[in-house]
Design a protein around this motif. Sequence first.
Motif, PDB file in Angstrom:
ATOM      1  N   GLN A 157      -7.624  -0.238   2.513  1.00 55.47           N
ATOM      2  CA  GLN A 157      -8.421  -1.062   3.442  1.00 55.47           C
ATOM      3  C   GLN A 157      -9.863  -1.230   2.946  1.00 55.47           C
ATOM      4  O   GLN A 157     -10.496  -2.252   3.176  1.00 55.47           O
ATOM      5  CB  GLN A 157      -8.441  -0.420   4.837  1.00 55.47           C
ATOM      6  N   ASP A 201      -7.505   6.547  -1.288  1.00 56.12           N
ATOM      7  CA  ASP A 201      -6.756   5.405  -0.779  1.00 56.12           C
ATOM      8  C   ASP A 201      -7.748   4.331  -0.314  1.00 56.12           C
ATOM      9  O   ASP A 201      -8.357   4.451   0.746  1.00 56.12           O
ATOM     10  CB  ASP A 201      -5.857   5.874   0.381  1.00 56.12           C
ATOM     11  N   GLY A 241       0.823  -1.206   0.000  1.00 52.67           N
ATOM     12  CA  GLY A 241       0.000   0.000   0.000  1.00 52.67           C
ATOM     13  C   GLY A 241       0.858   1.258   0.000  1.00 52.67           C
ATOM     14  O   GLY A 241       0.524   2.266  -0.626  1.00 52.67           O
ATOM     15  N   THR A 242       1.971   1.197   0.719  1.00 49.06           N
ATOM     16  CA  THR A 242       2.899   2.323   0.753  1.00 49.06           C
ATOM     17  C   THR A 242       3.294   2.728  -0.668  1.00 49.06           C
ATOM     18  O   THR A 242       3.191   3.888  -1.062  1.00 49.06           O
ATOM     19  CB  THR A 242       4.201   1.924   1.504  1.00 49.06           C
TER      20      THR A 242
END
Length: 455
Positions: free
Chosen positions: A268, A265, A133-134
């Motif tokens: 999640q 983003d 994800g980074t």
Amino acid sequence: MNDPVSNKSSDGKTHLKVLTNMTSQEVRAMAREYLMPAVFNYFSEPLVLRRGAGLHVEDADGNTYLDCFGGILTVGLGHCLPEISSAIAEQARTLGHVSTLYQHEWIARLAQAVAQKMPAGSGLKQSFFTSSGTEADEMAVMLAKNITGRHEIIALRHSYSGRGMYAVSAMGHATWRPIPPQMPGISLMPAPYCYRCPFGLSYPSCDVRCGDDIKEVLATTTTGAPAAFIAEPVLGVGGFVVPPREYFQKVIPEVKKAGGLFICDEVQTGWGRTGTHWNGIEHFGVKPDIMTFAKATASGLPMAITVTTPEIAAAFKGLTLATYGGNPISSIAALATLHIMDREDIPARSARLGSKLRAGLDALKDKHALIGDVRGMGLMQGVELVEDRKTKQPATQRANLLLNVMKRRRVLIGKGGLYGNTLRVAPPMLVEESQLDELLSHLDGALAEVAQATV
Ligand SMILES: Cc1ncc(COP(=O)(O)O)c(C=O)c1O
């Protein structure tokens, strides 16, 4: 200690055993010696896991747990689903890695499948694959800077973007920010955190003041010409904080008016987690320019995706690559995951089971004064624990204790939030109703026990 390498076999060579028989204590001792202590584990005695099947995991001492956190929402469907495991094994025997210097069928097919899951009318079509994800967020920020020729980024307090240089600099949590911010040009805007409203107001009479604050943030903390605003539809690490429905409709038009992009983003919230839709942002009636995904995408194999429009994608200047990005094994794991998600209509399932979970948690709030707030969407529900409902003093130690009591009861859940006092309940999305009943019943018992404890 057991030898991880088997004895010589008939070919005269030694062979690695996939499974060894180390006890939890042996693993912990070895980890203490060889793993950096910066790695954060739950529990003072970290849990050592050895096997997984569906909603269950087994520890190295043979105890079985109902897993309601799925490796941080990453085992999105269940552990070691035979269909996914077989696809991975077959791919590993066929072609494991080529790097992005070459192409292969699976990455192309995956990119096409991803495009089909983007919000209708968003025009998001082209993907860049990485392993975390980074990296997905770092790529999104790079793209926004490239196309706008600007540098300023607005992120949310209580947000989490990972552990790259941008990500740590934009970190909305002091606890996850070990180094001083390194990257200039990042503004952290007050979060839409209704339970602890940064403006001391209440929804809906607040008229979503936190959304209007974008004008203030633009005028006071930027040049007025940002590259992008980045936000999670539901703040995950922040403790499953759900913005008011109108929030993004207030913020995004102002960002666009200032010439900035909206990076969403979904690390999640993506892949049906929030229920009804594939993407969390579809609940809010705004269209992102760039979206990022990771976690549940490939059922635990390293896989992250940055998706954008062909126009924004084309603006990337210079060469780029991600050695492991979308490698054949991760790609096939993602395709197999998506196949099951489509077949089982995971967004609808998350909505249905999420409603049941939420009703159960709301009922626990009626019963236990320790619960200050229940919030979330679909199968991502947060329970914020407080010492006192009036003062809202975070019950951080009780939250820690509760996780331990749940572990003793053989149920795993997560926690988060700035104060570490929010329980995060997010089981794999193939969870059964009976498993939610089991979880809720143990949570009921654990809350009663923890409320009595002296902390
Ligand atoms: C919303 C969000 N973005 C980005 C990240 C970073 O992902 P990773 O840990 O895969 O680098 C996380 C990780 O929890 C996350 O929750």
